[in-house]
Design an enzyme around this catalytic site. Structure first.
Site, PDB file in Angstrom:
ATOM      1  N   CYS A   1      -1.122  32.167 -89.531  1.00  0.00           N
ATOM      2  CA  CYS A   1      -1.736  33.191 -89.954  1.00  0.00           C
ATOM      3  C   CYS A   1      -3.262  33.544 -89.230  1.00  0.00           C
ATOM      4  O   CYS A   1      -3.642  34.538 -89.571  1.00  0.00           O
ATOM      5  CB  CYS A   1      -1.910  32.942 -91.501  1.00  0.00           C
ATOM      6  SG  CYS A   1      -3.373  31.766 -91.820  1.00  0.00           S
TER       7      CYS A   1
ATOM      8  N   CYS B   1      -5.739  24.789 -92.928  1.00  0.00           N
ATOM      9  CA  CYS B   1      -5.705  26.162 -92.814  1.00  0.00           C
ATOM     10  C   CYS B   1      -5.968  26.629 -94.196  1.00  0.00           C
ATOM     11  O   CYS B   1      -5.502  26.229 -95.210  1.00  0.00           O
ATOM     12  CB  CYS B   1      -4.182  26.648 -92.617  1.00  0.00           C
ATOM     13  SG  CYS B   1      -4.206  28.613 -93.104  1.00  0.00           S
TER      14      CYS B   1
ATOM     15  N   ASP C   1      23.187   0.317 -95.164  1.00  0.00           N
ATOM     16  CA  ASP C   1      22.379   1.711 -94.753  1.00  0.00           C
ATOM     17  C   ASP C   1      23.386   2.741 -95.068  1.00  0.00           C
ATOM     18  O   ASP C   1      24.013   3.293 -94.172  1.00  0.00           O
ATOM     19  CB  ASP C   1      21.939   1.493 -93.145  1.00  0.00           C
ATOM     20  CG  ASP C   1      21.138   2.900 -92.868  1.00  0.00           C
ATOM     21  OD1 ASP C   1      20.931   2.987 -91.585  1.00  0.00           O
ATOM     22  OD2 ASP C   1      20.634   3.294 -93.801  1.00  0.00           O
TER      23      ASP C   1
ATOM     24  N   CYS D   1      -5.543  28.984 -87.142  1.00  0.00           N
ATOM     25  CA  CYS D   1      -4.107  28.697 -87.574  1.00  0.00           C
ATOM     26  C   CYS D   1      -3.128  29.234 -86.864  1.00  0.00           C
ATOM     27  O   CYS D   1      -3.015  30.582 -86.527  1.00  0.00           O
ATOM     28  CB  CYS D   1      -3.741  29.025 -89.146  1.00  0.00           C
ATOM     29  SG  CYS D   1      -2.081  28.945 -89.814  1.00  0.00           S
TER      30      CYS D   1
ATOM     31  N   LYS E   1      13.204  -5.399 -93.532  1.00  0.00           N
ATOM     32  CA  LYS E   1      13.593  -4.569 -92.504  1.00  0.00           C
ATOM     33  C   LYS E   1      13.817  -5.172 -90.985  1.00  0.00           C
ATOM     34  O   LYS E   1      12.923  -5.676 -90.940  1.00  0.00           O
ATOM     35  CB  LYS E   1      12.824  -3.142 -92.603  1.00  0.00           C
ATOM     36  CG  LYS E   1      12.861  -2.645 -93.912  1.00  0.00           C
ATOM     37  CD  LYS E   1      14.206  -2.049 -94.413  1.00  0.00           C
ATOM     38  CE  LYS E   1      14.435  -0.843 -94.052  1.00  0.00           C
ATOM     39  NZ  LYS E   1      13.640   0.330 -94.507  1.00  0.00           N
TER      40      LYS E   1
END
Ligand code: IVH
Length: 676
Positions: free
Chosen positions: A417, A432, A123, A414, A320
């Site tokens: 905005c 948005c 890692d 949003c 993993k």
């Protein structure tokens, strides 16, 4: 102190010191006492002071360069640096194994047990080392796999990486691939000392390794305890005669390249599971961070038959370790606006350490996900973090739900905005619609534009982009190229020097490549790979801007959705205006030449290279000739058309002469390479 009397004595001393350093750092098996080594080293330094003209770059005194770099330069890997596919559980690992057997059987190779090279998954940070005639010539990061950053100056400071390979008969060019890690004990000591000094600490050893290698001043890197482990090779020129991956790793050991002791070979699926389990058990006690096991089909002929899918080999897998989990409390939920207007709910968490990293946010993906998991503000939850990905909420501990827990309702506007949000058909997320007139999307798009794999504007981080937009200094990416020093130094926490550095980085970014530029535009669904396809297939920006949707779909790996997104992007007036402004500000790239494969000047010509070339490496010459259509082979026969003879050419030259094959020199070669 007695000095070396001759240059030969001095070079012998360099060899002796390198030998002892290897014994010490690599094999942990010193042959001489530290004090003896120090004495020899002093002798070296005094000799070098007296005879500066003798100093060789493989001398242990030459690991740390005096001058820091101004900026990193890009380097092309001779062979791409690939990635690995992942398996997260036993079923996926079994499926990988079965897939291999089936595929080999389809190729006419019947096997019931496969032998693997089993290795830890380190890692850290991937590194490619290039050795030319045994000397360390270059160290580079992975980057996008094709092009990385030149970090030779820092790599030279890593004492376990030899400046000169051990052994005889070394290849002209050898790329060695591996991982740089910071051992856990060194990481702890570093952080403690940094804390005392009041400096920034690192969240984990991987960040520490990456941060240390991205220093412009090698003196800083030299103070960081870094270690390198090789896990394979890229280009080898001439090619070795190995039959298995494990043979290659063993050979690397003989060259004094560090290979981790946990690398081994094993046969069959059960042995893979046992190895994986052993690694998990050893994990905590190891002095380096590992996050899984890697299994690679050992036999190189089988590897060749299995081949690759996109950027990863079919013959290898990273199995993993289970992702790390912890419990914490959701203090709030709010939403974030993504680069393409997607609205993502984010859980704000009571800070918790997961796998050594403090986690304060976790993604909730979308409204459906919140409902499915029944996540509420105030809940106690399991949080999971795996590698680089954004932490996730695994599940709610319903028994711990407080009475005043609150359900979350998605906003209808949003948050940045104020535009009314909408949900496109077939999509789970709200969006948005305001595009680049929404400040959040504008900021993301400029951050993406400046990012490393895009225009790579060093020093233009997320905070600075926010500041520049909030101060009204930029509105589009093109405005970056009009910024002045006084505008930037007027911003909070920006001095004159950092303003000048940023301006230099912005200017530096003007010289780019077409694939990077296309990627930087941030067209939806156009990642690095698609940007590369567009550039390679269509050659010019103009052609990419003008190509129709149907023709786009004829290109490799471009389907109807991607084609539509590309068209939508280039049909937008504002986007084309920004592109024009970017070009007017001097962004440029080298032309991609179009080559008619049937008319290559050296098509069907068989060429053999021999002797040393002065202007190019063997591999550059080979690649260049192949680009011209030639077939470059290793031995001279009567079918050979040309033998290119450099200096000190040996038996191949005499063979060519006796067979009457035309012999040409490096000038001829250079002329050919410049002919396209
Ligand atoms: S082999 C052709 N072996 O994992 C395969 N990679 O997703 C190339 N890594 O960036 C990679 N330990 O830096 C390989 N034993 C190992 C590894 C390893 C860590 C990293 C590597 C790469 C990433 C692959």
């Amino acid at each position: 102190m007695d000095l070396c009397r001759s240059k030969k004595d001095y070079l012998d001393l360099v060899d002796t010191l390198n030998h002892h350093a290897q014994k010490y750092y690599l094999l942990d098996d010193p042959e001489i006492a530290d004090a003896e080594y120090d004495q020899l080293y002093q002798r070296l330094l005094t000799t070098e002071q007296k005879h500066p003209d003798w100093v060789t770059d493989v001398s242990p005194s030459q690991r740390v360069a005096d001058e820091p770099l101004d900026a990193f330069t890009q380097v092309q890997h001779a062979t791409p640096m690939l990635s690995l596919n992942n398996a997260f559980d036993e079923a996926a690992m079994t499926a990988f194994y079965q897939r291999l057997l089936k595929r080999l059987q389809q190729d006419g190779i019947a096997m019931d047990t496969l032998t693997f090279s089993a290795e830890p998954k380190f890692d850290g940070l991937a590194l490619s080392l290039r050795y030319e005639h045994g000397r360390l010539a270059q160290g580079a990061t992975r980057g996008d796999g094709q092009t990385g950053e030149d970090i030779t100056h820092n790599v030279r400071t890593i004492t376990s990486i030899p400046l000169q390979l051990a052994g005889e008969d070394l290849p002209d060019v050898l790329e060695i691939r591996g991982e740089v890690v910071m051992p856990k004990d060194g990481f702890k000591q570093y952080n403690q000392a940094a804390e005392q000094r009041g400096d920034k600490t690192f969240a984990n050893p991987r960040n520490a390794a990456a941060g240390s290698l991205r220093q412009l001043d090698p003196k800083i890197t030299a103070q960081r305890p870094l270690q390198f482990f090789a896990y394979g090779i890229g280009l080898s020129e001439p090619q070795g005669t190995f039959s298995s991956h494990s043979e290659i790793l063993n050979w690397l050991k003989t060259l004094a390249i560090p290979v981790n002791d946990l690398c081994t070979t094993l046969s069959g699926l059960n042995a893979c599971f046992e190895y994986y389990q052993t690694l998990i058990e050893k994990r905590d006690a190891l002095n380096i961070d590992i996050d899984g096991a890697v299994f690679k089909v050992d036999d190189l002929t089988l590897q060749q038959s299995l081949g690759f899918i996109t950027k990863a080999p079919r013959w290898a897998i990273a199995y993993k370790f289970p992702a790390e989990e912890a419990t914490t409390i959701i203090e709030n939920i709010d939403v974030q606006v993504g680069r393409t207007g997607s609205i993502t709910p984010v859980a704000r968490l009571k800070p918790v350490t997961v796998g050594g990293v403090t986690v304060t946010n976790a993604t909730l993906h979308n409204e459906d996900e919140i409902k499915r998991k029944d996540v509420r503000i105030g809940d106690t939850v399991f949080v999971r973090r795996a590698g680089d990905v954004i932490p996730e909420i695994v599940k709610v501990v319903v028994q711990k739900r407080p009475e005043n827990s609150q359900e979350f309702v998605m906003p209808s506007q949003c948050p940045v905005c104020g535009s009314e949000l909408y949900k496109p058909e077939d999509e789970a997320v709200l969006r948005c619609p305001a595009g680049l007139s929404c400040d959040a999307q504008k900021k993301h798009s400029i951050k993406h534009f400046a990012s490393r794999k895009a225009m790579d504007i060093d020093g233009l981080g997320d905070k600075l982009v926010d500041q520049l937009i909030d101060a009204g200094l930029i509105d589009t990416a093109a405005d970056l190229y009009q910024l002045t020093e006084s505008q930037i130094s007027g911003l909070e926490r920006m001095g004159q020097k950092s303003a000048q550095n940023l301006l230099n980085a912005i200017t530096h970014s003007k010289k780019t490549t077409l694939p990077r530029f296309i990627y930087a535009l941030g067209i939806r669904e156009v990642g690095e790979a698609t940007a590369l396809t567009l550039a390679n297939e269509l050659k010019t920006l103009q052609a990419i801007q003008n190509i129709g949707r149907d023709e786009l779909q004829q290109l490799p790996d471009i389907g109807p959705v991607v084609a539509q997104k590309i068209r939508v992007y280039f049909n937008n007036e504002a986007n084309n205006k920004t592109i024009k402004a970017l070009l007017d500000n001097g962004i440029h790239w080298p032309a991609i030449k179009s080559i008619d494969q049937d008319r290559l000047p050296l098509k069907d010509t068989i060429i053999v290279l021999t002797g040393k070339l002065s202007q190019l490496t063997r591999s550059e010459a080979k690649q260049g000739l192949q680009n011209l259509g030639a077939q470059v082979t290793g031995s001279v026969s009567k079918n050979t058309d040309y033998v290119v003879a450099g200096t000190d050419a040996g038996s191949k030259l005499s063979q060519a002469e006796s067979l009457g094959v035309t012999v040409v020199d490096e000038d001829w070669l250079l002329k050919q390479l410049n002919s396209l």
